[in-house]
Write a protein that holds these residues in place. Structure first.
Motif: not given
Length: 491
Positions: A44-62
């Motif tokens: 494993v070299f690195d972790l890259v977070p997924t950015p918010p989608n086109d609507a500005g919502e996070p890719a993952c949420r509770l």
């Protein structure tokens, strides 16, 4: 089967600190690294977070905790124990885009999740679905590896765990298998290999009856697929030494790779003799490639990674120009200007041309590949259209890789000095000079004058040759006559 995983300690600890400081209750992103089934190890070299989608919502949420202040803490506790809500399609699209920026020996090898222990266990199904979507969007080149990593970073309690997610048509409890996970030095030990691949590919254009793939786009994809098969059989010379299968490399520094294609072997010509060729598509240029190898892997693995990187780089460029062509058609149609739409579809979108009907040569410039430093001397890349500058890459890199410090103009490498270009020629442009087939009267006159001059020069040469031949014969006869006279007088 990957049983042990070693992660780059510097990058993973930095990612953990970033997550703690952000205060987000949940996050998913991509795992960048390399899997090796022969060694049964993953890196494993690195972790890259997924950015918010086109609507500005996070890719993952509770799930939403509600608005009732009196019960806010209780609902928040319930939310943290609920399954994660993940935008699976958006995470897969992020993986597809990031995979195009990675060089040989680097891949999107899985997914990471920042969540509580309870929430993670309740989200096994959606997490496995997301891992499968990522694997489909960013597949490994020429590999049937049916596993990816799922790394869980727990903040309650704080710890790291890694699981091997076995891909399949169905998802069950046996899809996730535990892996031995450790942190250490990974990037500093990687070996660097560099290759500059020059090519000149000539693809035949058939008549309508001879081939169903008549558009430029079809000819490109099918032709380069055939060339890729030839490239797989190429031999490699590294630092002047022919590569053997089990050879290992331990020296530091950048190793230079040269690919040697089989001599006088052209798969494109197989079976073409019975088809009517009306033109030729010429694809020329140079591709610069890098790959990174673990010291425990054989050099032959670096050669395979180089070949895969070259092929995928060309495929990425084909995808870029094809996507751009389709956007031009859609935009022009949406404007409602039919004439302008027709012009764009025949000029800007020459990919849709029926080549067997085209009588005029056309040309197309491919995006060029630029490199910029990423981690510990390793590079990643992006692609620039001929009309673009490196400035347009800053936002792209910031969004996809979550790094603002990568796009320093002084560190960017533009190594592909010879641009990749594509031209189409008619059959007569290939078998005879174009000026004879399409030349003007003035050009024809010039050709006639040159032809007349050539005939006159040829006549002079023949006359000179005849003179020397007659002289030689006369000299030989004279010698025989003189010898005969001396013989008679002597007797």
């Amino acid at each position: 089967m990957v049983k042990a995983v070693l992660g780059e300690e510097t990058q993973l600890k930095s990612a953990e600190d970033r997550l703690v400081e952000s205060g987000v209750p949940a996050q998913v992103g991509l795992v960048i690294g390399k899997l090796n089934c022969d060694l049964e190890r993953g890196f494993v070299f690195d972790l890259v977070p997924t950015p918010p989608n086109d609507a500005g919502e996070p890719a993952c949420r509770l799930p939403e905790s509600g608005r009732d202040d009196k019960k806010g803490s209780k609902r928040k506790s319930q939310a943290e124990s609920s399954p994660l809500v993940i935008d699976v399609d958006w995470v897969a699209e992020h993986a597809r885009q990031v995979s195009k920026m990675l060089l040989g020996g680097m891949n999107v090898i899985g997914l990471y999740a920042w969540a509580s222990e309870i929430s993670f266990k309740a989200s096994n199904l959606v997490l496995c679905q997301t891992v499968m979507a990522v694997a489909g969007a960013a597949p490994f080149y020429e590999s049937d590896l049916d596993e990816r990593l799922l790394i869980h970073i727990s903040y309650s309690p704080r710890r790291w765990t890694c699981r091997n997610c076995v891909l399949g048509s169905t998802i069950s409890s046996s899809s996730l298998r535990p892996c031995d996970f450790k942190m250490g030095r990974v990037l500093a030990s990687l070996l660097t290999f560099k290759c500059t691949y020059n090519f000149d590919i000539r693809l035949p254009i058939f008549s309508e009856d001879a081939s169903s793939t008549s558009t430029l786009r079809d000819v490109l994809y099918n032709g380069f697929l055939t060339h890729a098969q030839e490239l797989k059989g190429a031999k490699a010379v590294i630092d002047g030494t022919l590569v053997t299968e089990d050879e290992m490399s331990t020296s530091d520094g950048t190793h230079h790779v040269e690919l040697l294609l089989p001599f006088m072997k052209n798969a494109l010509a197989d079976g073409f003799c019975q088809k009517e060729v009306v033109g030729v598509l010429v694809l020329t240029g140079s591709i610069c490639s890098f790959t990174y190898l673990s010291p425990k892997e054989p050099v032959s693995q670096a050669v395979e990674d180089i070949k895969g990187d070259i092929i995928m780089s060309m495929r990425n460029r084909l995808d870029i120009i094809c996507d751009q062509a389709e956007e031009d058609i859609i935009d022009s149609t949406a404007d409602g200007n039919q004439e302008e739409s027709s012009d764009i579809s025949t000029e800007k979108s020459i990919l849709q041309l029926a080549l067997h009907l085209s009588r005029k040569p056309c040309s197309l410039a491919f995006p060029r590949r630029v490199f910029f430093p990423w981690l510990a001397g390793a590079f990643i890349c992006d692609y620039l259209q001929p009309s673009e500058t490196v400035e347009v890459l800053k936002d792209h890199c910031k969004e996809l890789m979550s790094r603002e410090d990568l796009m320093d103009a002084s560190t960017i490498l533009e190594l592909e000095t010879e641009a990749i270009s594509l031209t189409t020629k008619s059959f007569w442009d290939v078998v005879a000079p174009s000026s004879l087939a399409y030349g003007s009267d003035c050009q024809s006159k010039g050709k006639d004058e040159k032809y007349s001059a050539g005939k006159e020069s040829s006549r002079k040469s023949i006359a000179s040759l005849d003179f020397y031949t007659v002289t030689a014969i006369a000299f030989a006869l004279l010698s025989i006559l003189v010898g005969l006279v001396f013989f008679i007088l002597k007797n």
